[in-house]
Design an enzyme around this catalytic site. Structure first.
Site, PDB file in Angstrom:
ATOM      1  N   TRP A 102       0.810  -1.213   0.000  1.00  0.00           N
ATOM      2  CA  TRP A 102       0.000   0.000   0.000  1.00  0.00           C
ATOM      3  C   TRP A 102       0.843   1.262   0.000  1.00  0.00           C
ATOM      4  O   TRP A 102       0.507   2.253  -0.660  1.00  0.00           O
ATOM      5  CB  TRP A 102      -0.997  -0.024   1.160  1.00  0.00           C
ATOM      6  CG  TRP A 102      -2.065  -1.029   0.892  1.00  0.00           C
ATOM      7  CD1 TRP A 102      -2.229  -2.258   1.475  1.00  0.00           C
ATOM      8  CD2 TRP A 102      -3.095  -0.937  -0.107  1.00  0.00           C
ATOM      9  NE1 TRP A 102      -3.295  -2.917   0.916  1.00  0.00           N
ATOM     10  CE2 TRP A 102      -3.849  -2.143  -0.050  1.00  0.00           C
ATOM     11  CE3 TRP A 102      -3.459   0.041  -1.025  1.00  0.00           C
ATOM     12  CZ2 TRP A 102      -4.942  -2.382  -0.887  1.00  0.00           C
ATOM     13  CZ3 TRP A 102      -4.554  -0.194  -1.867  1.00  0.00           C
ATOM     14  CH2 TRP A 102      -5.271  -1.392  -1.788  1.00  0.00           C
ATOM     15  N   ASP A 172      -1.131   6.996   6.232  1.00  0.00           N
ATOM     16  CA  ASP A 172      -2.253   6.150   5.826  1.00  0.00           C
ATOM     17  C   ASP A 172      -2.495   5.139   6.946  1.00  0.00           C
ATOM     18  O   ASP A 172      -1.700   4.244   7.174  1.00  0.00           O
ATOM     19  CB  ASP A 172      -1.897   5.436   4.521  1.00  0.00           C
ATOM     20  CG  ASP A 172      -2.995   4.498   4.045  1.00  0.00           C
ATOM     21  OD1 ASP A 172      -4.036   4.373   4.721  1.00  0.00           O
ATOM     22  OD2 ASP A 172      -2.802   3.866   2.982  1.00  0.00           O
ATOM     23  N   LYS A 196     -12.194  -1.104   7.129  1.00  0.00           N
ATOM     24  CA  LYS A 196     -11.507  -2.068   7.983  1.00  0.00           C
ATOM     25  C   LYS A 196     -12.061  -2.019   9.411  1.00  0.00           C
ATOM     26  O   LYS A 196     -12.501  -3.027   9.947  1.00  0.00           O
ATOM     27  CB  LYS A 196     -10.003  -1.781   8.025  1.00  0.00           C
ATOM     28  CG  LYS A 196      -9.355  -1.500   6.692  1.00  0.00           C
ATOM     29  CD  LYS A 196      -9.232  -2.728   5.822  1.00  0.00           C
ATOM     30  CE  LYS A 196      -8.395  -2.419   4.587  1.00  0.00           C
ATOM     31  NZ  LYS A 196      -8.250  -3.572   3.694  1.00  0.00           N
TER      32      LYS A 196
END
Length: 361
Positions: A102, A172, A196
């Site tokens: 990511w 992030d 999430k």
């Protein structure tokens, strides 16, 4: 209906009580005669949901008064573009730590829009370890220092943060937001997709220090401008109503269940149960991640062969344990154990892991 034990990495587990509450109010929201999903986002009904969500995030997460909380459509992936578009104009540069899939995706978008200095890249060790945060130094004059707090695919998580001086950290936190307290004084901005720990997919949460807004690109288009969202309380356009509504219910539950410290304690207990099972298995199960930075959200592990892993995943599914297959890019197995996953589901997984090992040894 028997609900499966959900170990998917995202979209991920939601509390049964929240799903039932949504179901109850789906057609007729709180006796209004309309679904909230068809009610004006300017209505009193939605305004209460929207503002309550903003206020609960501030209260539960301990967000200081000099930070704005924004809800922006497009998920965290759109932030990969919004961040450099806002902060890399005029020849400015930024710093990046590359710690897995990511962070690399965020990096690949940033390099198209400005100069990027790579401060750390874990590629040579297959992204299985992190450096001592104290060893990381920001580039003088950089606009921001980008980190990914938890790599969902690789199962690796920062446990502490560097001191970057005048260079603000942008982080992030998509896969571990609101799973533990964080020192907001270290950050200029954090962002996360909701899917999430906070709700369904479709909305990103951005928590940005007010002085960062003064540094935004003055020539950026409206929807991509953080200042517009901050000025309008995230109501510049029609917001992602459904995920924000679901998030408001989850936040209420978090508060009722004891807040952030209680969540952190439960998360640490859940991850410890699985890692202890891996470590005591005599290498029947193996975790590739350095012990000091193992994720409390995504536990990755392997078995001796891909055939054995397939058998493990298939047998788990028979027991209504789903989502245990590792990401296609790395293989193996992965148990995502986000905030809303009950500890009873983790204990069931651990019991199955022990039984499977006994059967196959």
């Amino acid at each position: 209906m028997s609900h499966a034990k959900n170990f998917y990495a995202g979209p991920s587990v939601l509390p049964i009580s929240i799903l039932e509450e949504i179901q109850k109010n789906m057609v007729d929201y709180m006796g209004s005669g309309l679904s909230l999903m068809e009610t004006s986002h300017r209505s009193p009904e939605y305004d209460e949901v929207h503002m309550n969500s903003l206020n609960l995030i501030r209260e539960i997460y301990g967000v200081p008064d000099n930070f704005k909380i924004l809800f922006i459509g497009g998920g965290a992936t759109m932030q990969f573009s919004m961040i450099p578009l806002n902060f890399l104009s005029g020849g400015r540069s930024c710093d990046f730590t590359l710690t897995g899939a990511w962070s690399k995706k965020a990096y690949n978008d940033a390099i198209k829009l400005g100069k990027v200095n790579v401060i750390f890249d874990g590629k040579d060790e297959s992204y299985t370890r992190l450096p001592d945060p104290a060893s990381l130094k920001a580039t003088p004059g950089a606009s921001y220092f980008h980190m990914t707090s938890n790599e969902t695919i690789g199962g690796i998580q920062w446990k502490d943060w560097p001191d970057t001086g005048d260079v603000p950290i942008i982080c992030d936190m998509s896969s571990d937001i609101m799973s533990r307290p964080i020192p907001f004084e270290k950050f200029g901005m954090i962002y996360a997709g909701a899917q999430k720990n906070l709700g369904p997919s479709g909305v990103a949460i951005v928590i940005i220090r007010e002085d960062m807004l003064e540094k935004c690109n003055p020539d950026i288009t409206a929807y991509l401008d953080y200042r517009i969202h901050a000025k309008k309380d995230s109501l510049y356009n029609t917001p992602p109503v459904f995920p924000i509504y679901a998030m408001s219910l989850i936040l209420q539950k978090v508060k009722a269940d004891g807040g952030l410290k209680s969540i952190q304690n439960r998360n640490e207990e859940k991850s410890r149960l699985i890692y202890d099972t891996i470590d005591k298995s005599g290498n029947f199960y193996k975790s590739p991640v350095d012990v000091s930075v193992r994720s409390d959200m995504n536990v990755v592990f392997t078995l001796d062969s891909t055939d054995l892993e397939k058998e493990f995943i298939a047998e788990a599914k028979k027991r209504q344990m789903v989502g245990l297959k590792g990401h296609v890019s790395v293989g193996g197995c992965r148990a995502s154990i986000y905030n809303s996953l009950p500890i009873s589901d983790v204990m069931a997984l651990v019991d199955f892991m022990n039984e499977f090992q006994k059967e196959k040894s």
